[in-house]
Design a protein around this motif. Structure first.
Motif, PDB file in Angstrom:
ATOM      1  N   GLU A 144      17.614  10.979 -72.122  1.00 22.63           N
ATOM      2  CA  GLU A 144      16.640  11.155 -70.919  1.00 22.63           C
ATOM      3  C   GLU A 144      15.166  11.356 -71.762  1.00 22.63           C
ATOM      4  OE1 GLU A 144      18.417  14.832 -71.687  1.00 22.63           O
ATOM      5  OE2 GLU A 144      19.210  12.911 -71.290  1.00 22.63           O
ATOM      6  N   THR A 145      15.101  11.801 -72.740  1.00 23.10           N
ATOM      7  CA  THR A 145      13.989  12.241 -73.484  1.00 23.10           C
ATOM      8  C   THR A 145      13.277  10.898 -74.031  1.00 23.10           C
ATOM      9  OG1 THR A 145      14.882  12.514 -75.672  1.00 23.10           O
ATOM     10  CG2 THR A 145      14.852  14.506 -74.364  1.00 23.10           C
ATOM     11  N   CYS A 146      13.704   9.908 -74.261  1.00 25.13           N
ATOM     12  CA  CYS A 146      12.869   8.875 -74.876  1.00 25.13           C
ATOM     13  C   CYS A 146      11.988   8.173 -73.742  1.00 25.13           C
ATOM     14  CB  CYS A 146      13.680   7.884 -75.740  1.00 25.13           C
ATOM     15  SG  CYS A 146      15.101   7.409 -74.918  1.00 25.13           S
ATOM     16  N   ARG A 330      13.475  16.905 -78.659  1.00 29.23           N
ATOM     17  CA  ARG A 330      15.131  17.413 -78.830  1.00 29.23           C
ATOM     18  C   ARG A 330      14.988  18.446 -80.084  1.00 29.23           C
ATOM     19  NH1 ARG A 330      15.276  11.863 -79.704  1.00 29.23           N
ATOM     20  NH2 ARG A 330      16.069  10.666 -77.687  1.00 29.23           N
ATOM     21  N   ALA A 331      14.079  18.432 -80.914  1.00 30.24           N
ATOM     22  CA  ALA A 331      13.981  19.191 -81.902  1.00 30.24           C
ATOM     23  C   ALA A 331      13.350  20.855 -81.534  1.00 30.24           C
ATOM     24  CB  ALA A 331      13.512  18.857 -83.216  1.00 30.24           C
ATOM     25  N   ILE A 336       9.603  22.213 -75.453  1.00 33.48           N
ATOM     26  CA  ILE A 336       8.352  21.434 -75.207  1.00 33.48           C
ATOM     27  C   ILE A 336       8.774  20.123 -75.362  1.00 33.48           C
ATOM     28  CG2 ILE A 336       5.879  21.265 -75.927  1.00 33.48           C
ATOM     29  CD1 ILE A 336       6.129  24.298 -76.652  1.00 33.48           C
ATOM     30  N   SER A 337       8.268  19.257 -74.425  1.00 29.29           N
ATOM     31  CA  SER A 337       8.383  17.977 -74.407  1.00 29.29           C
ATOM     32  C   SER A 337       6.906  17.146 -74.273  1.00 29.29           C
ATOM     33  CB  SER A 337       8.878  17.447 -73.017  1.00 29.29           C
ATOM     34  OG  SER A 337       8.981  15.983 -72.598  1.00 29.29           O
ATOM     35  N   ILE A 338       6.744  16.357 -75.266  1.00 25.92           N
ATOM     36  CA  ILE A 338       5.466  15.508 -75.283  1.00 25.92           C
ATOM     37  C   ILE A 338       5.391  14.674 -74.086  1.00 25.92           C
ATOM     38  CG2 ILE A 338       6.256  13.605 -76.649  1.00 25.92           C
ATOM     39  CD1 ILE A 338       3.740  13.668 -78.362  1.00 25.92           C
ATOM     40  N   LYS A 339       6.555  14.124 -73.602  1.00 28.03           N
ATOM     41  CA  LYS A 339       6.262  13.216 -72.406  1.00 28.03           C
ATOM     42  C   LYS A 339       5.769  14.075 -71.361  1.00 28.03           C
ATOM     43  CE  LYS A 339      10.245  12.209 -70.515  1.00 28.03           C
ATOM     44  NZ  LYS A 339      11.591  11.794 -70.364  1.00 28.03           N
TER      45      LYS A 339
END
Lengths: 349, 284
Positions: A144-146, A330-331, A336-339
């Motif tokens: 779901e992160t991509c 993920r890392a 913190i999510s760039i998206k």
């Protein structure tokens, strides 16, 4: 070239034939989580046995970037003493990156542009010139992160020599370049039949159905949205969670900032200059000799990275600094999510 | 935003921008406790450079530092550097003397637009080590004195013992065709000159804002207040020129250390107008 098909059972023989000519790097299974047997960790490695290759991999912590842009690379060697004779070190050998996802194909194109811009960097480009890329298409998002569909990296138009599309017990083989043609010569391919073409159509439709846009705006507006957000409090708010550890930079497939050091032999007769990954999130990154630090606050460093990913690299090279692979999220130990950041700043005005 | 053209074969065969050329020190002199002056000549072809550019100095076995060129190409084939000992490389350079060899990469960056300044008045404002990059243009202007209008040099340092190029500045103050004024933040028993921050010198000079370029180089705090003075004199933002300090590690727009927003200072700078710097925000 007519569409070609390779039976999955013939994949191993092809990789073995390729390995006779070039070193083969491919995704392999690194470990299985003891807590959850379905949680598999993949990584990119040079392989010894074609059976290791896992083209069904989801995502790797580090992308194939490391074969083109190693974490540590010697750029020059010299003697210590009256006559240093500094000499460039170009370290490369023919290799093939086997099974590169479309997002990483796109990311490599960004690196290609960055290292070619204005003054060419032969240390990167010599490795790149010696690299063949066999891409593998994605049928579904890794997780779901991509958000590769948003960032325009899901359907690369170039940047690979061969593209494999998996469907049932076969791969469709699309040859993109003369180098790709030479690679495929070693494979037991056959021309695609009508049934094969129908299956390929099915794959394309499934793929279209599996990927969804996640940003509430078209990515072409991202630079503008970032510009308008420069003074937003959102940067401060997100940076409160940031540990400034730089994991986002280390895992990013397009990050290429570096620091450089001298390594001197123990007998003090010779030395070399070695460049290593650096991180714009670390405190001393923008520090100068007088002690002034131009991005002292974590928020200004976090903002700098997000701007680089969404705007600066694009402005500089014409290619996006973010491919939506989700590795930085993920890392990130602080989640913190760039998206989510891109979404948040779009709504913060 | 056009896409950068990529040619692997050509790029792979390109010369490495990270390998220095060998150079020899023609002169070396300790100017202050921490600043050392060098006159340097490349072995082989001389360095072709412009006022305001910088080079990377390599001490083999130690490392590399970006250093402003403090001479003008009008001074002959060799070039000059003023190095402040701060880190490993610059402290190692402290031991370098006449005849010693070091590595030089560059020149890098843009330069002062001395052509645009032709026929105009030039006001130089230099604080501390800021005199080094400023001197490259001062020397150029003085060597082409007839091409420029009124030339004013304001130079400030913390204390008299930190004044750079003392003898040369002394000679400038004696010249009738330029107006040179020096100040120190704190004087000492032997100091007979001006005392106080550099902005105070603005009260002593006359500026014609319609025809003046202000070239301001110094620490960020000085830049901030000096720009205010220049603006107060009525000098337009695009004719206030500065040179920014960043730790350039590669010099060729790759390593990212000198980046201010979308700009690589090592390529698009280090010389900017105040108009440009103001928009950059992270600039000063």
């Amino acid at each position: 070239m007519l569409p070609l098909v390779l039976n999955k059972s013939d994949l191993g023989a092809w990789i073995e034939a390729l390995a006779a000519q070039r070193r083969v790097a491919a995704p392999v299974l690194k470990e299985t989580s003891p807590a959850d047997r379905t949680d598999l960790k993949f990584g990119w490695e040079y392989i010894a046995d074609p059976a290791e290759v896992r083209l069904d991999y989801t995502v790797t912590v580090l992308g194939p970037k490391k074969f083109l842009w190693p974490a540590r690379q010697t750029v020059m060697s010299y003697q210590i003493g009256a006559d240093p004779r500094p000499t460039a070190v170009l370290d490369h050998e023919p290799h093939v990156l086997f099974g590169v996802h479309p997002c990483d194909v796109t990311a490599i194109q960004t690196l290609d542009a960055a290292f070619s811009k204005d003054i060419a960097d032969p240390h990167y480009l010599a490795r790149r010139a010696d690299t063949a890329i066999v891409s593998i298409d994605c049928a579904a998002p890794c997780d779901e992160t991509c958000f590769c569909l948003d960032m325009g990296s899901l359907y690369p138009e170039a940047g690979y020599d061969v593209m494999l599309t998996p469907e049932g017990n076969r791969f469709f083989v699309e040859v993109k370049t003369p180098l790709g043609e030479a690679l495929v010569e070693k494979a037991k391919v056959r021309p695609a039949t009508k049934q094969d073409m129908q299956a390929r159509q099915k794959f394309a439709e499934e793929k279209r159905g599996n990927f969804h846009f996640q940003l509430p705006f078209e990515v072409k507006y991202l630079p503008e949205i970032l510009d308008a957000s420069y003074d937003s409090l959102v940067w401060e708010a997100i940076a409160r969670r940031c540990f400034a550890c730089g994991s986002c930079n280390t895992t990013c497939p397009t990050c290429y900032c570096w620091d450089v050091d001298d390594d001197v032999a123990v007998d003090l007769t010779k030395g070399c200059r070695v460049r290593r990954y650096d991180s714009c999130q670390l405190d001393p990154f923008a520090e100068v000799a007088g002690g002034e630090n131009f991005r002292k606050d974590r928020s200004s460093r976090l903002r700098h990275r997000m701007f680089r990913k969404g705007k600066y690299i694009l402005d500089q090279t014409g290619r996006s600094g973010c491919v939506g692979c989700g590795r930085c999220e993920r890392a990130c130990v602080a989640d913190i999510s760039i998206k989510e950041t891109f979404i948040q700043i779009a709504g913060s005005r | 935003m056009s896409q950068v053209a990529v040619d692997f074969e050509k790029g792979a065969a390109a010369p490495s921008p990270y390998v220095p050329k060998m150079a020899r020190l023609l002169e070396a002199e300790q100017m202050t406790e921490t600043e050392r002056f060098f006159r340097v000549a490349l072995e082989g072809e001389p360095l072709r450079y412009e006022p305001g550019q910088f080079v990377s100095c390599m001490v083999f076995g130690i490392g590399e530092s970006p250093i402003s060129i403090c001479s003008s190409p009008t001074q002959g084939d060799a070039f000059e550097l003023t190095v402040r000992s701060v880190g490993m490389v610059t402290n190692a350079l402290k031991k370098f003397g006449k005849g010693d060899r070091l590595g030089i990469r560059g020149p890098f960056g843009n330069h002062f637009d001395y052509s645009a300044m032709k026929g105009q008045d030039v006001l130089f404002v230099a604080g501390g080590l800021g005199l080094a990059p400023t001197r490259s243009l001062i020397r150029y202007v003085l060597d082409n004195r007839q091409d420029y209008g009124k030339v004013t040099i304001l130079f400030g340092a913390r204390e008299p013992k930190w004044l750079l190029f003392r003898q040369e500045v002394e000679e400038w103050t004696k010249r009738k065709d330029i107006d040179t004024r020096v100040t120190v933040d704190r004087g000492d028993a032997s100091w007979k000159g001006n005392v106080g921050v550099i902005t105070r010198l603005f009260r002593q000079i006359e500026v014609d804002p319609t025809r003046t370029y202000a070239v301001i180089v110094g620490p960020p705090i000085m830049f901030k207040f000096t720009v205010l003075e220049a603006l107060a004199e009525g000098i337009p933002e695009h004719r206030i020129i500065c040179s920014l300090e960043r730790h350039m590690k590669c010099g060729v727009g790759k390593c990212g250390h000198c980046q201010i927003r979308g700009i690589y200072v090592c390529r698009e700078g280090p010389v900017f107008t105040y108009e440009q710097v103001k928009k950059l925000r992270e600039g000063i």
